[in-house]
Write a protein that holds these residues in place. Structure first.
Motif, mmCIF file in Angstrom:
data_model
loop_
_atom_site.group_PDB
_atom_site.id
_atom_site.type_symbol
_atom_site.label_atom_id
_atom_site.label_comp_id
_atom_site.label_asym_id
_atom_site.label_seq_id
_atom_site.Cartn_x
_atom_site.Cartn_y
_atom_site.Cartn_z
ATOM 1 N N SER A 278 35.697 103.707 45.913
ATOM 2 C CA SER A 278 36.990 103.341 46.458
ATOM 3 C C SER A 278 37.089 103.930 47.866
ATOM 4 N N CYS A 279 37.403 105.206 47.997
ATOM 5 C CA CYS A 279 37.637 105.729 49.347
ATOM 6 C C CYS A 279 36.396 105.711 50.228
ATOM 7 N N THR A 280 35.196 105.766 49.630
ATOM 8 C CA THR A 280 33.994 105.754 50.457
ATOM 9 C C THR A 280 33.631 104.337 50.927
ATOM 10 N N THR A 351 33.801 107.150 43.294
ATOM 11 C CA THR A 351 34.688 107.929 44.167
ATOM 12 C C THR A 351 36.061 107.280 44.211
ATOM 13 N N SER A 352 37.092 108.115 44.270
ATOM 14 C CA SER A 352 38.433 107.590 44.494
ATOM 15 C C SER A 352 39.232 108.672 45.204
ATOM 16 N N GLY A 353 39.740 108.337 46.384
ATOM 17 C CA GLY A 353 40.446 109.364 47.134
ATOM 18 C C GLY A 353 41.274 108.757 48.243
ATOM 19 N N ILE A 354 41.859 109.636 49.030
ATOM 20 C CA ILE A 354 42.720 109.172 50.117
ATOM 21 C C ILE A 354 42.071 109.576 51.442
ATOM 22 N N ALA A 355 41.466 108.572 52.106
ATOM 23 C CA ALA A 355 40.702 108.845 53.327
ATOM 24 C C ALA A 355 41.611 108.941 54.556
ATOM 25 N N GLY A 356 42.830 108.465 54.434
ATOM 26 C CA GLY A 356 43.805 108.593 55.510
ATOM 27 C C GLY A 356 43.556 107.632 56.656
ATOM 28 N N GLY A 360 48.817 109.363 52.162
ATOM 29 C CA GLY A 360 48.922 110.622 51.449
ATOM 30 C C GLY A 360 50.328 110.856 50.887
ATOM 31 N N THR A 361 50.426 111.649 49.843
ATOM 32 C CA THR A 361 51.736 112.047 49.306
ATOM 33 C C THR A 361 51.725 113.566 49.203
ATOM 34 N N GLU A 362 52.860 114.139 48.830
ATOM 35 C CA GLU A 362 52.891 115.590 48.719
ATOM 36 C C GLU A 362 51.952 116.055 47.611
ATOM 37 N N GLU A 363 51.962 115.314 46.522
ATOM 38 C CA GLU A 363 51.131 115.684 45.377
ATOM 39 C C GLU A 363 49.648 115.424 45.665
ATOM 40 N N LYS A 364 49.385 114.284 46.325
ATOM 41 C CA LYS A 364 47.994 113.931 46.664
ATOM 42 C C LYS A 364 47.886 113.680 48.159
ATOM 43 N N PRO A 365 47.731 114.752 48.929
ATOM 44 C CA PRO A 365 47.683 114.589 50.387
ATOM 45 C C PRO A 365 46.374 113.912 50.825
ATOM 46 N N VAL A 366 46.391 113.390 52.054
ATOM 47 C CA VAL A 366 45.173 112.827 52.646
ATOM 48 C C VAL A 366 44.040 113.853 52.503
ATOM 49 N N GLY A 367 42.878 113.388 52.075
ATOM 50 C CA GLY A 367 41.753 114.303 51.882
ATOM 51 C C GLY A 367 41.492 114.644 50.429
ATOM 52 N N THR A 368 42.424 114.250 49.539
ATOM 53 C CA THR A 368 42.213 114.473 48.111
ATOM 54 C C THR A 368 41.225 113.427 47.597
ATOM 55 N N VAL A 369 40.148 113.866 46.971
ATOM 56 C CA VAL A 369 39.119 112.930 46.506
ATOM 57 C C VAL A 369 38.623 113.346 45.121
ATOM 58 N N TRP A 370 38.607 112.382 44.206
ATOM 59 C CA TRP A 370 37.971 112.588 42.897
ATOM 60 C C TRP A 370 36.604 111.921 42.896
ATOM 61 N N ILE A 371 35.626 112.638 42.366
ATOM 62 C CA ILE A 371 34.266 112.086 42.268
ATOM 63 C C ILE A 371 33.771 112.261 40.833
ATOM 64 N N ALA A 372 33.159 111.207 40.287
ATOM 65 C CA ALA A 372 32.575 111.303 38.945
ATOM 66 C C ALA A 372 31.135 110.831 38.988
ATOM 67 N N VAL A 373 30.300 111.437 38.151
ATOM 68 C CA VAL A 373 28.956 110.908 37.928
ATOM 69 C C VAL A 373 28.787 110.785 36.425
ATOM 70 N N SER A 374 28.086 109.727 36.024
ATOM 71 C CA SER A 374 28.048 109.410 34.604
ATOM 72 C C SER A 374 26.636 109.053 34.163
ATOM 73 N N MET A 375 26.238 109.542 32.974
ATOM 74 C CA MET A 375 25.031 109.052 32.319
ATOM 75 C C MET A 375 25.413 108.782 30.874
ATOM 76 N N ASN A 388 42.913 117.698 56.445
ATOM 77 C CA ASN A 388 42.857 118.052 57.861
ATOM 78 C C ASN A 388 41.639 117.492 58.586
ATOM 79 N N HIS A 389 40.871 116.634 57.924
ATOM 80 C CA HIS A 389 39.748 115.993 58.597
ATOM 81 C C HIS A 389 40.096 114.551 58.934
ATOM 82 N N SER A 390 39.296 113.952 59.829
ATOM 83 C CA SER A 390 39.476 112.542 60.186
ATOM 84 C C SER A 390 39.037 111.651 59.031
ATOM 85 N N ARG A 391 39.443 110.373 59.100
ATOM 86 C CA ARG A 391 39.034 109.392 58.094
ATOM 87 C C ARG A 391 37.507 109.332 57.953
ATOM 88 N N GLU A 392 36.840 109.222 59.090
ATOM 89 C CA GLU A 392 35.376 109.160 59.125
ATOM 90 C C GLU A 392 34.758 110.387 58.440
#
Lengths: 413, 413
Positions: A278-280, A351-356, A360-375, A388-392
């Motif tokens: 998603s965000c990537t 991946t799922s996150g907010i790249a900005g 962003g929201t207060e609960e999930k600000p820009v830069g919050t990212v969930w990552i999963a790996v599965s087997m 506090n980082h850029s989108r890139e």
């Protein structure tokens, strides 16, 4: 020592990034040459000449790139003819080369391109097999000046096939080795403190550099010795000691991009992989497929930007999307499991996150990212915060973290 | 004039590409400053000092990046203290800034990081709000030397918030304008002949440059005049004349990346897009989603590296895959139609080709790429041949060509 002079207004107004010099530096290093300086100057005869003067004071070899196009803004050839006090003459072999290139092109050979066959009389011509501008090799007082096109693939072919072999023949070289380990989980200064004693005990001829890169720190040992075997043995010994201090935090003893280390792990264990992004936004798939041979282990990916795609292509529960939101442990784990099952692979990344910068929201600000790996028997997920980082930068950090999480999972297989 | 000096062994051994200088050049240009030279030197006190000497001979402003880390290989601060004949003193405001940064970090403030609060007495300190190394501003004989971190986001924040505004205040500036049009369908020299008369009639204060880039040629007009409005009016007039000569071959009158021009077309026409990628491996989705706000028009993508994914996710006929092969008009059109229907978008892009270096055949050599774009009533496709290029280059050219084909389709909507 070698200086590179890159010629072109486009570099100095920032229209292009000079990627040539880094590539040249690596290839020259591997051939035992060291760079003293890189200088970028405008397409201006006086500036080119004064840069050449300074470079030749301090170096045996000066490599020029750029300014060899057929159009009026390109002045390198004329300037070099002037600098080496010589005239332009017609070179039949260059003309033949240009003509043979045009045989496979749809366009017609015009007079501007034909003029590329004029070369300074004082130089040795090296044919450019993939472009119309010839490579020019000048010698004066045992020093060498080589002018090459700035077009990366033309320059690379000339360097690999002709310029480096000729330089190796002409100059005696010292053994130079640069080797790198990649460390995960430390900041630059916390790592420095952790390895302080080891660093202080390094022999004089080894130099340590810290290179932080999107959540990783690369440690590079560089050295130059007459005896290359001795140098290599000492670097191996030092990295062995470092292994004992840092253990699993060392994720690779090389300077390869992560996707290459991930790819080699997959190939070695004969595993296949799929990705749900998603965000990537496709960056993980792009990184993995940038490598030749990736089709051996990479099956495919889904970029699920909108929730409907997460549901329809990956089987994410629409209720969970509503209750927990797209950026949540529940959703990212379902994305990973969904893409793995649907593409029938051994492992998967999601991946799922907010790249900005927005969203962003207060609960999930820009830069919050969930990552999963599965087997098959195991799905792991982790929350990251790259605030506090850029989108890139957030996209890049998420990509790096996802590949490292996958490598950790694969290690256990 | 300004010279940038980048400091760091990592650049000269090619471990990193210097992307900072190009960014700085653009920002400085926009503020009316011009770069005279970019110089890259090792982390070595003598080399840094001699580069500074030369740069200050020819420039009013010298901007240094890099070499400010907390570890031993970083020498810039000590070297500057020595160069400006001053000593290091403890600066409480820098320490406060570092401490406040650490409040939001998981790691502990250690002594190496604390030492970042030591600064040369002779400089004006500018706080680094996103990193621990302070920015140092030196003045001597009406000339300015500024030292900034090499970490791109730290440098960018310092430049934008502090360094450029202070430079604008201190120095009078001439109006400088660089503007670009992007031309598709011409090689560099055939374009030069086509516009020769126009180019020869340009006023003296305008300079034309040709910048070929993956199948496009960018034409850049640059000029400097005291009267900025007059300069802008003349550039507008010249580009108007060029429009008459080149017509539709001009795909954009800006220097934006293609994905931005594509995105703005989609946004303006309120269209949504989906992508199905084979040889481009996620690069098109990555490019599109690299832009903030792309979720307004980008729905999702499938990277269908293996044939099963083309069948199961995109509905490509398994018979056609057998009869025509994955790299064929039939398959690429079905990929485009499949992803458009399944993701329910207005338009779609699909790619299928052989990026190499392996996998080519006599009939379909490496570099053969099929691209399709599809909308409700119309699917168009085209075969391209990017033979003799590297994998990276073929992926990039395919990506550019696919976006241009999509822009052509959208124009007609």
């Amino acid at each position: 020592m070698i200086e590179i002079i890159t010629i072109g207004d486009e570099i100095l107004i920032g229209q292009i990034v000079d990627t040539n010099s880094a590539w040249m530096a690596v290839e020259l290093n591997n051939a035992g040459f060291q760079l003293s300086q890189i200088t970028s100057v405008h397409d201006d005869a006086e500036l080119i000449k004064s840069a050449l003067d300074l470079a030749l004071e301090k170096n045996d070899i000066v490599l020029l790139t750029g300014g060899l196009g057929p159009t009026k803004d390109d002045l390198t050839k004329l300037t070099l003819a002037d600098y080496f006090d010589t005239e332009l003459v017609y070179d039949e072999s260059v003309y033949q080369n240009i003509e043979s290139l045009y045989r496979t092109r749809p366009s017609v050979l015009n007079e501007l391109t034909k003029a590329q066959a004029l070369v300074p009389k004082a130089c040795t011509v090296i044919q450019n097999r993939v472009g119309t501008a010839p490579i020019m090799w000048f010698e004066r007082d045992e020093k060498v000046v080589v002018s090459m096109p700035g077009v990366p693939f033309e320059m690379k072919k000339a360097m690999t096939d002709e310029v480096i072999p000729r330089l190796m023949k002409k100059f005696n070289r010292n053994a130079v080795i640069n080797q790198t380990v990649q460390v995960f989980g430390y900041g630059e200064s916390s790592l420095a403190l952790k390895i302080e004693e080891w660093e202080n005990a390094l022999p004089d001829y080894l130099h340590l550099a810290y290179l932080p890169s999107f959540g990783l720190v690369k440690l590079r040992l560089s050295g130059a010795l007459t005896n290359g075997n001795e140098l290599q043995a000492e670097i191996d010994r030092q990295f062995g000691l470092l292994d004992e201090i840092l253990g699993d935090a060392i994720i690779a003893r090389n300077d390869f991009p992560l996707e290459k280390n991930l790819g080699e792990m997959l190939r070695a264990k004969k595993l296949t992989i799929a990705v749900a992004e998603s965000c990537t936004g496709g960056n993980i798939a792009h990184k993995i497929t940038s490598l030749a041979g990736s089709s051996e282990y990479f099956i495919g990916s889904v970029t699920a930007y909108q929730n409907e795609v997460k549901e329809n292509f990956l089987g994410v529960s629409s209720e969970d999307l509503k209750s927990y939101g797209a950026v949540s442990q529940q959703v990212v784990e379902q994305m990973a499991e969904g893409v793995r099952k649907k593409m029938n692979t051994d492992i998967s990344i999601a991946t799922s996150g907010i790249a900005g910068p927005n969203g962003g929201t207060e609960e999930k600000p820009v830069g919050t990212v969930w990552i999963a790996v599965s087997m098959k028997d195991k799905t792991i997920s982790q929350k990251y915060y790259f605030g506090n980082h850029s989108r890139e930068n957030i996209i890049e950090r998420s990509t790096v973290s996802a590949m490292i999480l996958a490598m950790e999972l694969i290690k256990g297989i």
